[in-house]
Design an enzyme around this catalytic site. Sequence first.
Site, PDB file in Angstrom:
ATOM      1  N   SER A   1       1.018  -1.012  -0.027  1.00  0.00           N
ATOM      2  CA  SER A   1       0.043   0.057   0.100  1.00  0.00           C
ATOM      3  C   SER A   1       1.086   1.124   0.007  1.00  0.00           C
ATOM      4  O   SER A   1       1.972   1.290   0.546  1.00  0.00           O
ATOM      5  CB  SER A   1      -0.896  -0.073   1.235  1.00  0.00           C
ATOM      6  OG  SER A   1      -1.082   1.270   1.843  1.00  0.00           O
ATOM      7  N   SER A   2       0.427   2.296  -0.392  1.00  0.00           N
ATOM      8  CA  SER A   2       1.218   3.551  -0.672  1.00  0.00           C
ATOM      9  C   SER A   2       1.482   4.184   0.860  1.00  0.00           C
ATOM     10  O   SER A   2       2.423   5.141   0.845  1.00  0.00           O
ATOM     11  CB  SER A   2       0.489   4.771  -1.582  1.00  0.00           C
ATOM     12  OG  SER A   2      -0.778   4.590  -0.795  1.00  0.00           O
ATOM     13  N   CYS A   3       0.895   3.616   1.818  1.00  0.00           N
ATOM     14  CA  CYS A   3       1.269   4.141   3.013  1.00  0.00           C
ATOM     15  C   CYS A   3       2.438   3.612   3.707  1.00  0.00           C
ATOM     16  O   CYS A   3       3.166   4.194   4.646  1.00  0.00           O
ATOM     17  CB  CYS A   3       0.113   3.931   4.261  1.00  0.00           C
ATOM     18  SG  CYS A   3       0.195   1.887   4.693  1.00  0.00           S
TER      19      CYS A   3
ATOM     20  N   TYR B   1       0.701  -0.946  10.202  1.00  0.00           N
ATOM     21  CA  TYR B   1       0.440  -1.485   8.949  1.00  0.00           C
ATOM     22  C   TYR B   1       1.436  -1.392   8.286  1.00  0.00           C
ATOM     23  O   TYR B   1       1.823  -2.177   7.316  1.00  0.00           O
ATOM     24  CB  TYR B   1      -0.891  -0.964   8.564  1.00  0.00           C
ATOM     25  CG  TYR B   1      -1.478  -1.667   7.247  1.00  0.00           C
ATOM     26  CD1 TYR B   1      -2.233  -2.887   7.382  1.00  0.00           C
ATOM     27  CD2 TYR B   1      -1.324  -0.920   6.108  1.00  0.00           C
ATOM     28  CE1 TYR B   1      -2.731  -3.521   6.341  1.00  0.00           C
ATOM     29  CE2 TYR B   1      -2.021  -1.403   4.882  1.00  0.00           C
ATOM     30  CZ  TYR B   1      -2.479  -2.736   4.968  1.00  0.00           C
ATOM     31  OH  TYR B   1      -3.033  -3.195   3.814  1.00  0.00           O
TER      32      TYR B   1
ATOM     33  N   LYS C   1       3.930  -4.152   6.004  1.00  0.00           N
ATOM     34  CA  LYS C   1       3.789  -4.006   4.396  1.00  0.00           C
ATOM     35  C   LYS C   1       5.294  -4.043   4.024  1.00  0.00           C
ATOM     36  O   LYS C   1       5.721  -4.646   3.167  1.00  0.00           O
ATOM     37  CB  LYS C   1       3.032  -2.963   3.934  1.00  0.00           C
ATOM     38  CG  LYS C   1       1.598  -3.371   3.955  1.00  0.00           C
ATOM     39  CD  LYS C   1       1.237  -4.546   3.120  1.00  0.00           C
ATOM     40  CE  LYS C   1      -0.105  -5.012   3.309  1.00  0.00           C
ATOM     41  NZ  LYS C   1      -0.464  -6.078   2.548  1.00  0.00           N
TER      42      LYS C   1
ATOM     43  N   HIS D   1     -12.415   2.510   3.990  1.00  0.00           N
ATOM     44  CA  HIS D   1     -11.583   3.709   3.380  1.00  0.00           C
ATOM     45  C   HIS D   1     -12.461   4.788   3.151  1.00  0.00           C
ATOM     46  O   HIS D   1     -13.704   4.509   2.928  1.00  0.00           O
ATOM     47  CB  HIS D   1     -10.610   3.236   2.406  1.00  0.00           C
ATOM     48  CG  HIS D   1      -9.507   2.221   2.655  1.00  0.00           C
ATOM     49  ND1 HIS D   1      -9.593   0.885   2.348  1.00  0.00           N
ATOM     50  CD2 HIS D   1      -8.508   2.439   3.621  1.00  0.00           C
ATOM     51  CE1 HIS D   1      -8.579   0.310   2.926  1.00  0.00           C
ATOM     52  NE2 HIS D   1      -8.024   1.167   3.656  1.00  0.00           N
TER      53      HIS D   1
HETATM   54  N1  NAP Z   1      -8.517  -1.203  -0.326  1.00  0.00           N
HETATM   55  C1  NAP Z   1      -7.306  -0.242  -0.657  1.00  0.00           C
HETATM   56  O1  NAP Z   1      -7.835   1.149  -0.699  1.00  0.00           O
HETATM   57  C2  NAP Z   1      -6.148  -0.382  -0.660  1.00  0.00           C
HETATM   58  C3  NAP Z   1      -5.010   0.408  -1.085  1.00  0.00           C
HETATM   59  C4  NAP Z   1      -3.842  -0.012  -1.298  1.00  0.00           C
HETATM   60  C5  NAP Z   1      -3.510  -1.515  -1.167  1.00  0.00           C
HETATM   61  N2  NAP Z   1      -4.276  -2.249  -0.800  1.00  0.00           N
HETATM   62  C6  NAP Z   1      -3.847  -3.671  -0.422  1.00  0.00           C
HETATM   63  O2  NAP Z   1      -4.480  -4.631  -1.255  1.00  0.00           O
HETATM   64  C7  NAP Z   1      -4.436  -5.790  -0.453  1.00  0.00           C
HETATM   65  C8  NAP Z   1      -5.946  -6.346  -0.175  1.00  0.00           C
HETATM   66  O3  NAP Z   1      -6.810  -5.211   0.173  1.00  0.00           O
HETATM   67  P1  NAP Z   1      -8.093  -5.460   0.152  1.00  0.00           P
HETATM   68  O4  NAP Z   1      -8.851  -3.954  -0.127  1.00  0.00           O
HETATM   69  O5  NAP Z   1      -8.792  -6.346  -1.025  1.00  0.00           O
HETATM   70  O6  NAP Z   1      -8.640  -6.248   1.417  1.00  0.00           O
HETATM   71  P2  NAP Z   1      -9.857  -6.753   1.724  1.00  0.00           P
HETATM   72  O7  NAP Z   1     -10.992  -6.473   0.906  1.00  0.00           O
HETATM   73  O8  NAP Z   1     -10.107  -6.669   3.241  1.00  0.00           O
HETATM   74  O9  NAP Z   1      -9.586  -8.248   1.435  1.00  0.00           O
HETATM   75  C9  NAP Z   1      -8.664  -8.990   2.126  1.00  0.00           C
HETATM   76  C10 NAP Z   1      -8.689 -10.407   2.088  1.00  0.00           C
HETATM   77  O10 NAP Z   1      -7.688 -11.206   3.047  1.00  0.00           O
HETATM   78  C11 NAP Z   1      -8.603 -11.992   3.831  1.00  0.00           C
HETATM   79  N3  NAP Z   1      -7.668 -12.351   4.732  1.00  0.00           N
HETATM   80  C12 NAP Z   1      -7.345 -11.537   5.778  1.00  0.00           C
HETATM   81  N4  NAP Z   1      -7.039 -12.130   6.770  1.00  0.00           N
HETATM   82  C13 NAP Z   1      -6.685 -13.472   6.318  1.00  0.00           C
HETATM   83  C14 NAP Z   1      -6.121 -14.603   7.081  1.00  0.00           C
HETATM   84  N5  NAP Z   1      -5.468 -14.445   8.170  1.00  0.00           N
HETATM   85  N6  NAP Z   1      -6.230 -15.804   6.463  1.00  0.00           N
HETATM   86  C15 NAP Z   1      -6.793 -15.890   5.147  1.00  0.00           C
HETATM   87  N7  NAP Z   1      -7.334 -14.761   4.483  1.00  0.00           N
HETATM   88  C16 NAP Z   1      -7.121 -13.609   5.282  1.00  0.00           C
HETATM   89  C17 NAP Z   1      -9.769 -11.478   3.790  1.00  0.00           C
HETATM   90  O11 NAP Z   1     -10.796 -12.495   4.451  1.00  0.00           O
HETATM   91  P3  NAP Z   1     -11.810 -12.326   5.274  1.00  0.00           P
HETATM   92  O12 NAP Z   1     -12.742 -11.223   4.789  1.00  0.00           O
HETATM   93  O13 NAP Z   1     -12.731 -13.619   5.280  1.00  0.00           O
HETATM   94  O14 NAP Z   1     -11.146 -11.829   6.541  1.00  0.00           O
HETATM   95  C18 NAP Z   1     -10.054 -10.911   2.626  1.00  0.00           C
HETATM   96  O15 NAP Z   1     -10.858 -11.794   1.625  1.00  0.00           O
HETATM   97  C19 NAP Z   1      -3.830  -5.529   0.955  1.00  0.00           C
HETATM   98  O16 NAP Z   1      -2.587  -5.949   0.821  1.00  0.00           O
HETATM   99  C20 NAP Z   1      -3.932  -3.938   1.032  1.00  0.00           C
HETATM  100  O17 NAP Z   1      -2.967  -3.255   1.689  1.00  0.00           O
HETATM  101  C21 NAP Z   1      -5.813  -1.920  -0.679  1.00  0.00           C
END
Ligand code: NAP
Length: 313
Positions: free
Chosen positions: A108-110, A137, A141, A180
Site C-alpha cells: 500500500s502507498s502508506c 500496518y 507491509k 476507507h
Molecule cells: N483497499 C484499498 O484501498 C487498498 C489500497 C492499497 C493497497 N491495498 C492492498 O491490497 C491488499 C488487499 O486489500 P483489499 O482492499 O482487497 O482488502 P479486503 O477486501 O479486506 O480483502 C482482504 C482479504 O484477505 C483475507 N484475509 C485477511 N486475513 C486473512 C487470514 N488470516 N487468512 C486468510 N485470509 C485472510 C480476507 O478474508 P476475510 O474477509 O474472510 O477476513 C479478505 O478476503 C492489501 O494488501 C492492501 O494493503 C488495498
Amino acid sequence: MEKNSKIYVAGHRGMVGSAIVRELQRQGYNNILMRTHKELDLTRQKEVDDFFSEEKPEYVFLAAAKVGGIMANQSAPADFMYENMVLEMNVIHAAWKNGCKKLEFLGSSCIYPRMAPQPMPESCLLTSALEKTNEAYALAKISGLKYCEYLNRQYGTDYISVMPTNLYGPNDNYHPDHSHVLPAFIRRFHEAKMNGAESVTCWGDGSPLREFLYVDDLANLCVFLMNHYSGNETVNAGTGHELSIKELAELVAEVVGYTGHILWDTTRPNGTPRKLLDVNKAKSLGWTAKTELKDGIRMAYEDFLYNPLRAER
Ligand SMILES: NC(=O)c1ccc[n+]([C@@H]2O[C@H](COP(=O)([O-])OP(=O)(O)OC[C@H]3O[C@@H](n4cnc5c(N)ncnc54)[C@H](OP(=O)(O)O)[C@@H]3O)[C@@H](O)[C@H]2O)c1
C-alpha cells in the site's frame, strides 16, 4: 504465466483478490487456486505450509491482508502489525520453500514517508519517518516487500511487489468503522439520501489531496506485472491524478444523488496532507490506468446497491 499454470490468489474474496480473479478469468487463465479465510487461516504457519506443500502453486498473488481505515488502524495497531506480518511471512516463506516460480506481493502507498516528495517515487521508501496513524500496518507491509527482495538476493527468486494508491470498486468494504474514505462516503451519502438527512458531517477539513484507482485497473496491472516485470524495487499503482477530499465528497454525493449539505468536523484527524504516487515506472513498463473517477464511482455505487455478497462484509 501459461493459461493452465496453477495460480493461487490469496484473499480472493477481498476487493483486490476478487478483481485479480476476474482479470485472470477474463484473460483465459483456467487453473486458479482459492481458499477462503475459513478454509485456510494464513496466520497459521502449519496450515499454510501444508497447503503449499500439497498444492505447490506455480504463481502466487498475495492479496490477503488485515485492512482498515484510519480509525481501525489507530485503535488496533498491534493487531494490524501482528496479523499482517505473520500472514506475509507464512505465505512468502512457504511459496519459496515449495518452489513457487513467481509471487506478487500487494502492499500500500502508506509504506512511504509522511513527508515524502510528491508525487512519491518508489525510491523514497525508508528515507524518513512514516505517518503515525498507520505506522504499524506500513511497517508490516515494508517487511513483506523487503522479505521478497531479500529472497531474490539470497536465493535468486523472482518475487515482486506492487504498491497501490487508494482503491475502490466491486467488493469494497463499506463497514461504518472499518472502511476507507471513498467507500465510507458512498455508504454515508447513500444513507443520508435514503433518510432525507439535511447534512452529512465528514472527518477533517476536506483539504487533504488523494488519488483513487479503480480496482479492476489495479488487477489488470497485477497480471501485467506478473508477466512482464522482474525486479527488487516495488512498482507504484495509481492514476497520477489527485483531488481534495472535499472534491471527492462532492463527486460521491453527486453520483449517489444526495443534495443536502456537506459539513466538516475539524476536530477529527486529516491524515497525511497529500498523497500522490509517481506512476512513471508503471508507465515506462507500458501500463496506464483506464477508468475515469466518476465512471468508477458509478460502478462502485451500483455494486454497493446490488452486490448480494456485500451484506456478508
Ligand atoms: N483497499 C484499498 O484501498 C487498498 C489500497 C492499497 C493497497 N491495498 C492492498 O491490497 C491488499 C488487499 O486489500 P483489499 O482492499 O482487497 O482488502 P479486503 O477486501 O479486506 O480483502 C482482504 C482479504 O484477505 C483475507 N484475509 C485477511 N486475513 C486473512 C487470514 N488470516 N487468512 C486468510 N485470509 C485472510 C480476507 O478474508 P476475510 O474477509 O474472510 O477476513 C479478505 O478476503 C492489501 O494488501 C492492501 O494493503 C488495498
